[in-house]
Design a protein around this motif. Structure first.
Motif, mmCIF file in Angstrom:
data_model
loop_
_atom_site.group_PDB
_atom_site.id
_atom_site.type_symbol
_atom_site.label_atom_id
_atom_site.label_comp_id
_atom_site.label_asym_id
_atom_site.label_seq_id
_atom_site.Cartn_x
_atom_site.Cartn_y
_atom_site.Cartn_z
ATOM 1 N N HIS A 1 48.165 33.060 27.741
ATOM 2 C CA HIS A 1 46.876 33.409 28.335
ATOM 3 C C HIS A 1 46.987 33.481 29.860
ATOM 4 O O HIS A 1 47.194 32.461 30.530
ATOM 5 C CB HIS A 1 45.808 32.385 27.941
ATOM 6 N N ASN A 2 46.844 34.665 30.409
ATOM 7 C CA ASN A 2 46.957 34.854 31.860
ATOM 8 C C ASN A 2 45.914 34.061 32.631
ATOM 9 O O ASN A 2 46.174 33.582 33.742
ATOM 10 C CB ASN A 2 46.830 36.337 32.202
ATOM 11 N N LYS A 3 44.739 33.900 32.058
ATOM 12 C CA LYS A 3 43.671 33.167 32.743
ATOM 13 C C LYS A 3 44.053 31.700 32.964
ATOM 14 O O LYS A 3 43.661 31.096 33.963
ATOM 15 C CB LYS A 3 42.372 33.264 31.951
ATOM 16 N N ASP A 4 44.806 31.135 32.031
ATOM 17 C CA ASP A 4 45.258 29.744 32.194
ATOM 18 C C ASP A 4 46.118 29.611 33.446
ATOM 19 O O ASP A 4 45.983 28.652 34.218
ATOM 20 C CB ASP A 4 46.072 29.296 30.977
ATOM 21 N N PRO B 1 54.182 47.686 38.327
ATOM 22 C CA PRO B 1 53.140 48.212 39.213
ATOM 23 C C PRO B 1 51.898 48.714 38.480
ATOM 24 O O PRO B 1 50.771 48.409 38.877
ATOM 25 C CB PRO B 1 53.858 49.358 39.945
ATOM 26 N N ASP B 2 52.090 49.451 37.389
ATOM 27 C CA ASP B 2 50.933 50.032 36.702
ATOM 28 C C ASP B 2 50.143 49.013 35.880
ATOM 29 O O ASP B 2 49.080 49.332 35.349
ATOM 30 C CB ASP B 2 51.344 51.213 35.824
ATOM 31 N N SER B 3 50.649 47.774 35.788
ATOM 32 C CA SER B 3 49.915 46.715 35.080
ATOM 33 C C SER B 3 48.961 45.955 35.992
ATOM 34 O O SER B 3 48.117 45.197 35.509
ATOM 35 C CB SER B 3 50.902 45.713 34.455
ATOM 36 N N HIS B 4 49.078 46.135 37.284
ATOM 37 C CA HIS B 4 48.264 45.364 38.223
ATOM 38 C C HIS B 4 46.756 45.543 38.031
ATOM 39 O O HIS B 4 46.034 44.538 38.009
ATOM 40 C CB HIS B 4 48.677 45.676 39.662
ATOM 41 N N PRO B 5 46.237 46.765 37.895
ATOM 42 C CA PRO B 5 44.777 46.891 37.745
ATOM 43 C C PRO B 5 44.222 46.124 36.547
ATOM 44 O O PRO B 5 43.229 45.392 36.668
ATOM 45 C CB PRO B 5 44.577 48.408 37.585
ATOM 46 N N LYS B 6 44.866 46.253 35.410
ATOM 47 C CA LYS B 6 44.388 45.591 34.194
ATOM 48 C C LYS B 6 44.471 44.065 34.316
ATOM 49 O O LYS B 6 43.513 43.348 33.978
ATOM 50 C CB LYS B 6 45.197 46.062 32.988
ATOM 51 N N ILE B 7 45.607 43.564 34.782
ATOM 52 C CA ILE B 7 45.809 42.115 34.876
ATOM 53 C C ILE B 7 44.871 41.507 35.912
ATOM 54 O O ILE B 7 44.264 40.448 35.690
ATOM 55 C CB ILE B 7 47.276 41.785 35.218
ATOM 56 N N ILE B 8 44.733 42.156 37.050
ATOM 57 C CA ILE B 8 43.862 41.623 38.100
ATOM 58 C C ILE B 8 42.405 41.614 37.651
ATOM 59 O O ILE B 8 41.672 40.655 37.920
ATOM 60 C CB ILE B 8 44.055 42.405 39.415
ATOM 61 N N GLU B 9 41.992 42.633 36.939
ATOM 62 C CA GLU B 9 40.631 42.656 36.405
ATOM 63 C C GLU B 9 40.402 41.474 35.463
ATOM 64 O O GLU B 9 39.327 40.868 35.440
ATOM 65 C CB GLU B 9 40.380 43.965 35.660
ATOM 66 N N PHE C 1 41.132 42.991 43.719
ATOM 67 C CA PHE C 1 40.452 41.698 43.590
ATOM 68 C C PHE C 1 38.999 41.789 44.043
ATOM 69 O O PHE C 1 38.147 41.056 43.540
ATOM 70 C CB PHE C 1 41.198 40.610 44.360
ATOM 71 N N GLY C 2 38.733 42.638 45.021
ATOM 72 C CA GLY C 2 37.349 42.854 45.439
ATOM 73 C C GLY C 2 36.792 41.821 46.393
ATOM 74 O O GLY C 2 35.592 41.758 46.616
ATOM 75 N N PHE C 3 37.652 40.990 46.957
ATOM 76 C CA PHE C 3 37.211 40.028 47.976
ATOM 77 C C PHE C 3 38.379 39.750 48.914
ATOM 78 O O PHE C 3 39.461 40.324 48.755
ATOM 79 C CB PHE C 3 36.680 38.739 47.339
ATOM 80 N N GLN C 4 38.154 38.886 49.902
ATOM 81 C CA GLN C 4 39.163 38.651 50.936
ATOM 82 C C GLN C 4 40.279 37.744 50.415
ATOM 83 O O GLN C 4 40.436 36.597 50.834
ATOM 84 C CB GLN C 4 38.500 38.064 52.184
ATOM 85 N N VAL C 5 41.061 38.298 49.509
ATOM 86 C CA VAL C 5 42.121 37.529 48.867
ATOM 87 C C VAL C 5 43.290 37.325 49.827
ATOM 88 O O VAL C 5 43.622 38.196 50.631
ATOM 89 C CB VAL C 5 42.587 38.251 47.577
ATOM 90 N N LYS C 6 43.890 36.138 49.757
ATOM 91 C CA LYS C 6 45.099 35.850 50.534
ATOM 92 C C LYS C 6 46.274 36.473 49.777
ATOM 93 O O LYS C 6 46.587 36.049 48.661
ATOM 94 C CB LYS C 6 45.304 34.348 50.664
ATOM 95 N N ALA C 7 46.909 37.483 50.355
ATOM 96 C CA ALA C 7 47.906 38.259 49.620
ATOM 97 C C ALA C 7 49.233 38.344 50.367
ATOM 98 O O ALA C 7 49.266 38.457 51.593
ATOM 99 C CB ALA C 7 47.377 39.666 49.347
ATOM 100 N N VAL C 8 50.314 38.303 49.583
ATOM 101 C CA VAL C 8 51.662 38.453 50.125
ATOM 102 C C VAL C 8 52.396 39.484 49.285
ATOM 103 O O VAL C 8 52.427 39.399 48.051
ATOM 104 C CB VAL C 8 52.447 37.125 50.111
ATOM 105 N N ARG C 9 52.957 40.464 49.951
ATOM 106 C CA ARG C 9 53.782 41.479 49.284
ATOM 107 C C ARG C 9 55.246 41.094 49.468
ATOM 108 O O ARG C 9 55.678 40.817 50.587
ATOM 109 C CB ARG C 9 53.510 42.850 49.894
ATOM 110 N N THR C 10 55.993 41.071 48.382
ATOM 111 C CA THR C 10 57.396 40.665 48.459
ATOM 112 C C THR C 10 58.282 41.604 47.665
ATOM 113 O O THR C 10 57.820 42.349 46.802
ATOM 114 C CB THR C 10 57.606 39.237 47.901
ATOM 115 N N MET C 11 59.566 41.544 47.964
ATOM 116 C CA MET C 11 60.580 42.224 47.164
ATOM 117 C C MET C 11 61.794 41.306 47.069
ATOM 118 O O MET C 11 62.623 41.250 47.973
ATOM 119 C CB MET C 11 60.958 43.569 47.794
ATOM 120 N N PRO C 12 61.885 40.529 45.980
ATOM 121 C CA PRO C 12 63.070 39.688 45.752
ATOM 122 C C PRO C 12 64.134 40.497 45.005
ATOM 123 O O PRO C 12 63.968 41.689 44.773
ATOM 124 C CB PRO C 12 62.509 38.567 44.867
#
Length: 267
Positions: free
Chosen positions: A56-59, A73-81, A109-120
């Motif tokens: 469960h992603n919500k957990d 990348p294409d999973s981000h909209p669904k998962i974030i929603e 996210f629709g609000f002032q989310v603290k975000a970090v973009r990375t490439m490991p």
């Protein structure tokens, strides 16, 4: 040292990162939770690393102080929603996906989310990763340092401006694949000359490791290090001349360009 870390997605890259974190601090197992789409994957991750797991992603979203989106990348909209109403306002969101911009995360996210973009990259599995990071305007410097320290538990880190991030996969994110091909090709050449396969792989891989350490630890320009190996009239300069004739450098540059074009198309 570690805050609670969540992974949504438990594929190869996530597992490489988890392995690096756990190796650096065995106690961190109690503060890591990962989710995956199937029971099979999550059970395997639980057994392998001993961390908390769920389907469960919500957990994971509710659990984490630092939430790593280890998804395509294409999973981000669904998962974030699915999770955006579950996270705390101070949760740090980290994406490891190629092409996903900080503005994309803020919009989704629709609000002032603290975000970090990375490439490991996958050498994180053996604590030899190279990760590049950049943060958005809402994340504090001490919070970005916290994420850096997390990534440093499985390798080296570097910060870049976001406008350069699309170029990172080609040089450090995807490039281990090119190096593996190079090692395989050198080993094939050794086998062709009669060297046993297992020894050929060891010789080739150690040569690549040693050459990389020479660049990193001496600070000498790679071209100068190459010149030091090339005795006038010797065998090495013959090999180098053949690589140039076969457009070795040109092929690498072309591969990197195609990688960057693909990354930009994913955003």
């Amino acid at each position: 040292m570690f805050k609670k870390i969540g992974f949504i997605g438990a594929g190869k890259m996530a597992q490489a990162m988890i392995a690096g974190i756990v190796k650096a601090n065995n106690e961190s197992k109690k503060k890591i939770m990962a989710s995956a789409a199937t029971e099979k994957t999550i059970n395997a991750v639980s057994e392998k690393f001993g961390i908390l797991t769920t389907i469960h992603n919500k957990d994971v979203a509710r659990f984490a102080d630092i939430l790593i989106l280890a998804i395509k990348p294409d999973s981000h909209p669904k998962i974030i929603e699915e999770i955006k109403s579950e996270i705390n306002q101070n949760t740090i969101i980290v994406t490891i996906a190629a092409g996903i911009k900080l503005a994309d995360l803020e919009r989704l996210f629709g609000f002032q989310v603290k975000a970090v973009r990375t490439m490991p990259n996958t050498p994180s599995l053996v604590k030899a990763g190279m990760s590049v990071l950049c943060g958005n305007k809402y994340i504090l410097e001490e919070e970005l340092i916290l994420v850096e320290q997390l990534f440093q538990s499985f390798g080296q880190t570097e910060r870049l401006e976001e406008k350069l991030m699309d170029a990172v996969p080609a040089i450090s994110g995807s490039s281990p694949a090119y190096v593996y091909m190079f090692i395989e090709a050198m080993a094939d050449g050794g086998v062709r000359q009669g060297i046993p396969r297992d020894k050929a792989y060891r010789l080739a891989a150690q040569a690549v490791l040693g050459a990389a350490k020479m660049v990193l630890e001496t600070g000498v320009h790679p071209g100068e290090l190459k010149d030091q190996v090339c005795t006038p009239g010797g065998a090495t300069i013959e090999a180098v001349a053949t690589l140039e004739k076969e457009q070795f450098r040109g092929a690498v540059l072309a591969a990197m360009e195609s990688c960057t074009i693909k990354v930009k198309s994913l955003g």
